[in-house]
Write a protein that holds these residues in place. Structure first.
Motif, PDB file in Angstrom:
ATOM      1  N   PHE A  55       0.933  -1.339   0.021  1.00  0.00           N
ATOM      2  CA  PHE A  55       0.025  -0.048   0.172  1.00  0.00           C
ATOM      3  C   PHE A  55       1.129   1.279   0.300  1.00  0.00           C
ATOM      4  O   PHE A  55       1.440   1.373   1.002  1.00  0.00           O
ATOM      5  CB  PHE A  55      -0.714  -0.074   1.246  1.00  0.00           C
ATOM      6  N   ILE A  73       2.747  -1.402   4.264  1.00  0.00           N
ATOM      7  CA  ILE A  73       1.920  -0.298   4.409  1.00  0.00           C
ATOM      8  C   ILE A  73       2.780   1.054   4.668  1.00  0.00           C
ATOM      9  O   ILE A  73       3.385   1.289   5.648  1.00  0.00           O
ATOM     10  CB  ILE A  73       0.916  -0.196   5.390  1.00  0.00           C
ATOM     11  N   CYS A  75       2.172   4.745   5.547  1.00  0.00           N
ATOM     12  CA  CYS A  75       1.021   5.965   6.151  1.00  0.00           C
ATOM     13  C   CYS A  75       1.259   7.300   5.539  1.00  0.00           C
ATOM     14  O   CYS A  75       2.484   7.694   5.294  1.00  0.00           O
ATOM     15  CB  CYS A  75       1.150   6.052   7.620  1.00  0.00           C
ATOM     16  N   ASP A  77      -0.387   9.988   7.078  1.00  0.00           N
ATOM     17  CA  ASP A  77      -1.322  10.913   7.897  1.00  0.00           C
ATOM     18  C   ASP A  77      -1.181  10.482   9.264  1.00  0.00           C
ATOM     19  O   ASP A  77      -1.519   9.370   9.476  1.00  0.00           O
ATOM     20  CB  ASP A  77      -2.890  11.028   7.400  1.00  0.00           C
ATOM     21  N   TYR A  79      -2.525  11.591  12.140  1.00  0.00           N
ATOM     22  CA  TYR A  79      -4.031  11.577  12.737  1.00  0.00           C
ATOM     23  C   TYR A  79      -4.801  11.574  11.932  1.00  0.00           C
ATOM     24  O   TYR A  79      -5.593  12.474  11.461  1.00  0.00           O
ATOM     25  CB  TYR A  79      -3.893  12.643  13.844  1.00  0.00           C
ATOM     26  N   PRO A  80      -5.168  10.297  11.365  1.00  0.00           N
ATOM     27  CA  PRO A  80      -6.216  10.236   9.977  1.00  0.00           C
ATOM     28  C   PRO A  80      -7.563  10.445  10.783  1.00  0.00           C
ATOM     29  O   PRO A  80      -8.070   9.714  11.658  1.00  0.00           O
ATOM     30  CB  PRO A  80      -5.932   8.832   9.693  1.00  0.00           C
ATOM     31  N   PRO A  81      -8.425  11.335   9.924  1.00  0.00           N
ATOM     32  CA  PRO A  81      -9.775  11.509  10.396  1.00  0.00           C
ATOM     33  C   PRO A  81     -10.647  10.621   9.691  1.00  0.00           C
ATOM     34  O   PRO A  81     -10.186  10.180   8.606  1.00  0.00           O
ATOM     35  CB  PRO A  81     -10.000  13.090   9.810  1.00  0.00           C
ATOM     36  N   SER A  82     -11.874  10.603  10.101  1.00  0.00           N
ATOM     37  CA  SER A  82     -12.929   9.685   9.142  1.00  0.00           C
ATOM     38  C   SER A  82     -13.160  10.524   8.038  1.00  0.00           C
ATOM     39  O   SER A  82     -13.765   9.946   6.952  1.00  0.00           O
ATOM     40  CB  SER A  82     -14.126   9.332  10.198  1.00  0.00           C
ATOM     41  N   GLY A  83     -13.176  11.856   8.220  1.00  0.00           N
ATOM     42  CA  GLY A  83     -13.429  12.625   6.784  1.00  0.00           C
ATOM     43  C   GLY A  83     -12.585  13.711   6.884  1.00  0.00           C
ATOM     44  O   GLY A  83     -11.716  13.983   7.531  1.00  0.00           O
ATOM     45  N   GLY A  84     -12.873  14.480   5.761  1.00  0.00           N
ATOM     46  CA  GLY A  84     -11.850  15.654   5.369  1.00  0.00           C
ATOM     47  C   GLY A  84     -10.652  15.040   4.510  1.00  0.00           C
ATOM     48  O   GLY A  84     -10.451  14.017   4.337  1.00  0.00           O
ATOM     49  N   LYS A  87      -3.772  16.284   4.287  1.00  0.00           N
ATOM     50  CA  LYS A  87      -3.524  17.648   4.525  1.00  0.00           C
ATOM     51  C   LYS A  87      -2.173  17.882   3.727  1.00  0.00           C
ATOM     52  O   LYS A  87      -1.549  18.901   3.900  1.00  0.00           O
ATOM     53  CB  LYS A  87      -3.028  17.779   5.982  1.00  0.00           C
ATOM     54  N   LEU A 107       5.547   5.056   9.384  1.00  0.00           N
ATOM     55  CA  LEU A 107       4.744   5.945   9.506  1.00  0.00           C
ATOM     56  C   LEU A 107       5.227   7.374   8.724  1.00  0.00           C
ATOM     57  O   LEU A 107       6.192   7.104   7.987  1.00  0.00           O
ATOM     58  CB  LEU A 107       5.129   6.438  10.821  1.00  0.00           C
TER      59      LEU A 107
ATOM     60  N   TRP B 158      -8.635  16.315  14.660  1.00  0.00           N
ATOM     61  CA  TRP B 158      -9.056  15.931  13.234  1.00  0.00           C
ATOM     62  C   TRP B 158     -10.636  16.119  13.040  1.00  0.00           C
ATOM     63  O   TRP B 158     -11.024  16.260  11.796  1.00  0.00           O
ATOM     64  CB  TRP B 158      -8.499  14.673  12.642  1.00  0.00           C
ATOM     65  N   ARG B 161     -11.792  18.876  11.131  1.00  0.00           N
ATOM     66  CA  ARG B 161     -11.684  18.748   9.502  1.00  0.00           C
ATOM     67  C   ARG B 161     -12.716  18.037   8.797  1.00  0.00           C
ATOM     68  O   ARG B 161     -12.841  17.930   7.606  1.00  0.00           O
ATOM     69  CB  ARG B 161     -10.338  17.965   9.196  1.00  0.00           C
ATOM     70  N   TRP B 162     -13.705  17.427   9.576  1.00  0.00           N
ATOM     71  CA  TRP B 162     -14.556  16.715   8.879  1.00  0.00           C
ATOM     72  C   TRP B 162     -15.777  17.607   8.376  1.00  0.00           C
ATOM     73  O   TRP B 162     -16.375  18.458   8.931  1.00  0.00           O
ATOM     74  CB  TRP B 162     -15.465  15.733  10.154  1.00  0.00           C
TER      75      TRP B 162
END
Lengths: 167, 167, 167
Positions: A55, A73, A75, A77, A79-84, A87, A107, B158, B161-162
């Motif tokens: 990935f 893998i 990464c 991000d 602090y990955p958000p569920s939305g947005g 950055k 990371l 975060w 950001r949503w």
């Protein structure tokens, strides 16, 4: 549409395009890609070997002759958000001849040095120097000899096995 | 038949249905699913972001705005046999706004709290409280401030950001 | 061409051949394979359960009734190069009734004993004895009772749950 929008160098082989998701990537020559890879808008050099299920998202740069083991893998991000949206983290750079073992997780925003070796299943949380070995969560780190890490042309035992299909 | 028997809410996007295996799941609205996901008869809330290669079997409940990183695996059997049926373990519940880092593995029957953060590559063997952070195999655990974990509306940096695509 | 060149025993089920990459493998009877598996020229016995996303390359031998959890990776090269062929490492052998937890990574050339249990997310770097349990990176290892490991017919609690579909 499993491979689309990419710039792909001569001699590169995608073994299972129908089982891959590769998009908007810039890929060099004579690379190999296993099945189930998920490759986003990243930058991959020449003679890289990307094993199954890797990935590699936007923000990753692999230089030349990099080995990426199965299930690795990257990464992008912290602090990955569920939305947005993403950055635009500083990129992760993997330098020439580095080898990343199976299932390792890298990371975001790190540099992995020339001929560095990342052990299988490692979680890489800090930069790894040229010729350095990183095992598990970094508890064991050791450097190769100065000589062996001084150049990316003679740095690895396995380097000798490398036989490009063309000059 | 890569997506079948599911109940899927409005605005949810499965980016690569032809490269997914999603069956008998109940999925809320405005979720996103990456490639190569394997989703069984589980329950997923609204606004969740399920990254590539996630594995979510029967017995898992994700509430709202949960982030599931690439390659995350939820287990649903503590002593898996080579044969025989699934015994119906207590479910694993992931509460609102929790974020699970890339490649993390979640053992069966656990609760992951509101706004909890699971580090990339972690192996989660115990419940994780609201606002708590779990790193690697749990050696490092820390809580966010009481204020920040007191509500799932303002708990995460975060979170700001949503931006849902609809109200 | 997602399943090709294989010898497959009677009653074996590949749940998603269109989402699998299985080639030149020798597979016994009444096995089950989940989605997104990547199976090379290895040898798999009877009644094995290979979960989604498992990676089993050349040089791996699974005996009978082996459970391979989702996302498990078998390595077959200790120092993988970006180029050059596979050198033919000593094989990894997994004996009867062993159970390998989700996301575990098995280094090359190892033996995993009868009824051994590998915890989810483990990195296995050494041989694991008959009836032994290996957790994480091997820091915790314990043996089952002598009795329970003395035979592969009565060694596991879950063994009782095994119900082959035919004699």
């Amino acid at each position: 549409m499993p491979v689309e929008g990419c710039q792909i160098g001569e001699g590169t082989v995608i073994h299972h395009p129908e089982l891959s998701n590769i998009y908007n990537a810039k890929i060099g020559k004579e690379c190999r890609f296993g099945a189930f890879v998920d490759i986003g808008p990243c930058e991959i050099g020449d003679w890289c070997n990307i094993q199954a299920r890797a990935f590699i998202p936007q923000g990753v740069i692999l230089r030349n002759r990099v080995f990426v083991g199965p299930g690795v893998i990257f990464c992008n991000d912290k602090y990955p958000p569920s939305g947005g949206g993403w950055k635009g983290y500083p990129p992760t750079e993997v330098k020439n001849n580095a080898s990343i073992g199976a299932g390792a997780i890298i990371l975001p925003g790190l540099t992995i040095g020339i001929c560095a070796r990342i052990g299988a299943g490692s979680i890489v949380t800090k930069d790894v120097g040229d010729g350095e070995e990183w095992i598990l969560n970094g508890l064991s780190r050791k450097s190769s000899s100065t000589e062996s890490s001084s150049t990316d042309l003679k740095c690895q035992p396995w380097r000798k096995r490398w036989r490009p299909t063309s000059a």
